[in-house]
Design an enzyme around this catalytic site. Structure first.
Site, PDB file in Angstrom:
ATOM      1  CE  LYS A 153      29.906  31.268  45.029  1.00 28.14           C
ATOM      2  NZ  LYS A 153      31.299  30.788  45.033  1.00 28.14           N
ATOM      3  NE  ARG A 197      38.611  31.724  40.100  1.00 28.90           N
ATOM      4  CZ  ARG A 197      38.113  30.518  39.884  1.00 28.90           C
ATOM      5  NH1 ARG A 197      38.894  29.537  39.484  1.00 28.90           N
ATOM      6  NH2 ARG A 197      36.838  30.295  40.068  1.00 28.90           N
TER       7      ARG A 197
HETATM    8  P1  AMP Z   1      32.695  32.300  39.104  1.00 28.24           P
HETATM    9  O1  AMP Z   1      32.207  31.410  38.030  1.00 28.24           O
HETATM   10  O2  AMP Z   1      31.585  32.807  40.000  1.00 28.24           O
HETATM   11  O3  AMP Z   1      33.844  31.717  39.894  1.00 28.24           O
HETATM   12  O4  AMP Z   1      33.262  33.627  38.381  1.00 28.24           O
HETATM   13  C1  AMP Z   1      34.360  33.535  37.484  1.00 28.24           C
HETATM   14  C2  AMP Z   1      35.027  34.888  37.353  1.00 28.24           C
HETATM   15  O5  AMP Z   1      34.076  35.841  36.860  1.00 28.24           O
HETATM   16  C3  AMP Z   1      35.537  35.489  38.657  1.00 28.24           C
HETATM   17  O6  AMP Z   1      36.822  34.997  39.014  1.00 28.24           O
HETATM   18  C4  AMP Z   1      35.562  36.980  38.304  1.00 28.24           C
HETATM   19  O7  AMP Z   1      36.647  37.293  37.473  1.00 28.24           O
HETATM   20  C5  AMP Z   1      34.304  37.115  37.457  1.00 28.24           C
HETATM   21  N1  AMP Z   1      33.137  37.438  38.312  1.00 28.24           N
HETATM   22  C6  AMP Z   1      32.030  36.673  38.536  1.00 28.24           C
HETATM   23  N2  AMP Z   1      31.171  37.293  39.366  1.00 28.24           N
HETATM   24  C7  AMP Z   1      31.753  38.473  39.686  1.00 28.24           C
HETATM   25  C8  AMP Z   1      31.378  39.573  40.527  1.00 28.24           C
HETATM   26  N3  AMP Z   1      30.222  39.542  41.242  1.00 28.24           N
HETATM   27  N4  AMP Z   1      32.221  40.627  40.610  1.00 28.24           N
HETATM   28  C9  AMP Z   1      33.362  40.666  39.906  1.00 28.24           C
HETATM   29  N5  AMP Z   1      33.794  39.677  39.118  1.00 28.24           N
HETATM   30  C10 AMP Z   1      32.994  38.580  38.998  1.00 28.24           C
END
Ligand code: AMP
Length: 209
Positions: free
Chosen positions: A14, A164
């Protein structure tokens, strides 16, 4: 330009696709993961609150991320459209978003499970924002852009990756149905190269009116 959501599992690409969209269409790329990580690095109260959830592979509480996205969308550079990457991740977040925004399309970047596991466990990142896969590095774990040493995100450790993906399956995957019911879902079978996947996304975006 439009208000775009990118849906998809962690590691689906993404962030890469959001950067391509930003480059071509000139709209801001809003990644809640990036915003949270920046807050952790800066030691802000928000970062302190988020860190334990992120390191455990859990979701940060809805009210925290909803508040930060509402603040971000209220900034003037979002008036001409935006890309949301990593938000919403729960139905409650999608409902909150519908109260403050008019989403045009939710693009679901669909990648097979085994590919995701390999991508996340082989991911190496640089503090400057560059991302690599270990298989392309030939043993040299330094950033090709800035020369700093690469590292593994805490939440890319194998046990956290599985957690995750389970959180994704239970809480985020149902969002495809949510946007399907609104007639806004577009599925992209993301098995080709990043350029091929982007070509499919361009078709979706160019077809919107
Ligand atoms: P990402 O970089 O999008 O994979 O996000 C890394 C981590 O940030 C995730 O595993 C969650 O712990 C937290 N996170 C990011 N976006 C969200 C969201 N919309 N809601 C809750 N936690 C989030």
């Amino acid at each position: 330009m439009k208000n775009i959501i990118l849906l998809g599992a962690p590691g689906a690409g993404k962030g890469t696709q959001a950067a391509f969209i930003k480059e071509k269409y000139g709209v801001p790329h809003i990644s809640t993961g990036d915003i949270l990580r920046r807050n952790i690095a800066d030691g802000t109260p928000l970062g302190l609150k988020a860190k334990s959830y992120i390191d455990a592979g859990a979701l940060v509480p809805d009210d925290v991320v909803i508040g930060l996205v509402e603040d971000r969308l209220a900034q003037s550079d979002c008036n001409g459209g935006y890309i949301l990457d990593g938000f919403p991740r729960t139905v409650a977040q999608a409902e909150a978003l519908d109260r403050v925004a008019r989403i045009d399309v939710a693009i679901n970047v669909d990648v097979p499970f085994d590919v995701i596991v390999d991508r996340l466990s082989g991911r190496r990142v640089c503090a400057c924002g560059e991302t690599y896969h270990i298989s392309t590095l030939g043993g040299d774990e330094t950033c090709r852009k800035c020369g700093k040493p690469l590292y593994i995100r805490d939440d890319d450790k194998p046990e956290t990756v599985l957690r995750r993906l389970e959180v994704y399956r239970q809480q985020t995957a149902p969002l495809a149905n949510y946007y399907e019911a609104q007639g806004k879902l577009r599925n992209i079978e993301a098995t080709g190269s990043r350029e091929e996947i982007f070509a499919d996304i361009e078709k979706v975006l160019d077809d919107l009116h």
